[in-house]
Scaffold this active site. Structure first.
Site, PDB file in Angstrom:
ATOM      1  N   ARG A 184       3.610 -21.830 -53.195  1.00 27.39           N
ATOM      2  CA  ARG A 184       2.634 -22.047 -54.264  1.00 27.39           C
ATOM      3  C   ARG A 184       2.277 -20.713 -54.932  1.00 27.39           C
ATOM      4  O   ARG A 184       2.119 -20.642 -56.147  1.00 27.39           O
ATOM      5  CB  ARG A 184       1.375 -22.724 -53.726  1.00 27.39           C
ATOM      6  CG  ARG A 184       1.601 -24.179 -53.310  1.00 27.39           C
ATOM      7  CD  ARG A 184       0.308 -24.835 -52.888  1.00 27.39           C
ATOM      8  NE  ARG A 184      -0.606 -24.975 -54.020  1.00 27.39           N
ATOM      9  CZ  ARG A 184      -1.930 -25.098 -53.881  1.00 27.39           C
ATOM     10  NH1 ARG A 184      -2.486 -25.077 -52.680  1.00 27.39           N
ATOM     11  NH2 ARG A 184      -2.698 -25.229 -54.949  1.00 27.39           N
ATOM     12  N   CYS A 238      -7.793 -19.118 -52.689  1.00 21.19           N
ATOM     13  CA  CYS A 238      -6.724 -20.069 -52.378  1.00 21.19           C
ATOM     14  C   CYS A 238      -6.636 -21.052 -53.532  1.00 21.19           C
ATOM     15  O   CYS A 238      -6.721 -20.639 -54.691  1.00 21.19           O
ATOM     16  CB  CYS A 238      -6.985 -20.768 -51.038  1.00 21.19           C
ATOM     17  SG  CYS A 238      -8.586 -21.601 -50.961  1.00 21.19           S
TER      18      CYS A 238
END
Length: 278
Positions: A184, A238
């Site tokens: 990611r 995150c």
């Protein structure tokens, strides 16, 4: 004298305090793909006398489309009310746990309590799956906890906002830590947020890199080596401020220093198209 736990607690240590009135076990099991799964998992079986805290309903605030991330922080007032309802006061040793490896939501509860001034909170190492594997007891009956008055003392030095992150990007020697999985971070497998990539200058340190299949962290030497070049004032983020809390938990456990959290994280960052993306 009861030992105080402020980062992790082992299943063996926790099991010895099941009947300790000063201990409160809180299950936080949650699945992004199925928001109802966590409470159902708790109702099926949980550590005896544990209560349940829901990541979306209890540990996050109201989402404002185009402004906030997916799990914004709750207001200080609502969080204080939640902790009071859960039965936490200054004498409570909280043990947060969830089912999944990485203790995603349990670490969020740990961080929120630390932010609000409660240091006696630890995450159960290995979570409920390891607890069950070791043969420690589980219960099916839900627990009604007597509310207490939670006295919060918030430390906003634990936080940075998006404007602070923009300034960090411009500074030589700044350190921004991306806690998502590396694919990611690389923008190769963005299955959750509508825009792929990462915050410019950020370094990839996935939250689950040091977890074994049982959800346990490696030894302290490996943990210390993982964060050896990470300064104490580093900014962690995150996808929505949840798994970064687990990385911060690991950092505090290893370094005894509390770094900063960009709570809005990637999902908030990309809400403003003027913010740079790498």
């Amino acid at each position: 004298m009861t030992m105080k736990y402020a980062t992790f607690i082992t299943a063996e240590e926790a099991s010895q305090n099941l009947n300790n009135s000063g201990f409160l076990f809180i299950e936080c099991s949650y699945a992004l793909a199925d928001p109802q799964w966590g409470r159902a998992e708790y109702e099926k079986s949980h550590i005896p006398n544990a209560v349940y805290a829901d990541l979306h309903d209890d540990l996050s605030g109201t989402i404002i489309s185009g402004t906030t991330g997916r799990h914004p922080l709750p207001s200080k007032e609502s969080l204080t009310a939640t902790f009071s309802k859960l039965g936490i006061d200054e004498n409570t040793q909280v043990v947060a746990y969830d089912m999944q490896s990485g203790a995603m939501a349990a670490a969020r509860l740990w961080w929120l309590l630390q932010w609000s001034g409660h240091q006696n909170v630890a995450v159960l190492s290995g979570g409920k799956s390891y607890w069950e594997k070791k043969g420690f007891p589980l219960a099916g009956l839900q627990t009604e906890r007597t509310p207490k008055q939670y006295k919060a003392s918030f430390n906003d030095d634990f936080l940075v906002q998006s404007d602070d992150v923009l300034k960090e990007i411009e500074q030589t020697g700044s350190c921004i830590i991306d806690s998502r999985t590396n694919d990611r971070y690389q923008g190769q497998n963005e299955s959750i947020d509508p825009v792929a990539g990462h915050i410019p200058t950020a370094i990839s340190k996935p939250f689950n890199s040091l977890l074994n299949p049982e959800g346990m962290i490696g030894d302290d030497a490996k943990l210390g080596d993982y964060f050896k070049d990470t300064p104490g004032e580093a900014v962690f983020y995150c996808g929505s401020g949840v798994t970064a809390a687990f990385n911060i938990l690991l950092f505090v456990h290893s370094r005894k220093v509390f770094p900063k959290l960009y709570a809005g994280s990637w999902s908030e960052w990309i809400a403003d198209k003027s913010r740079p993306i790498a």
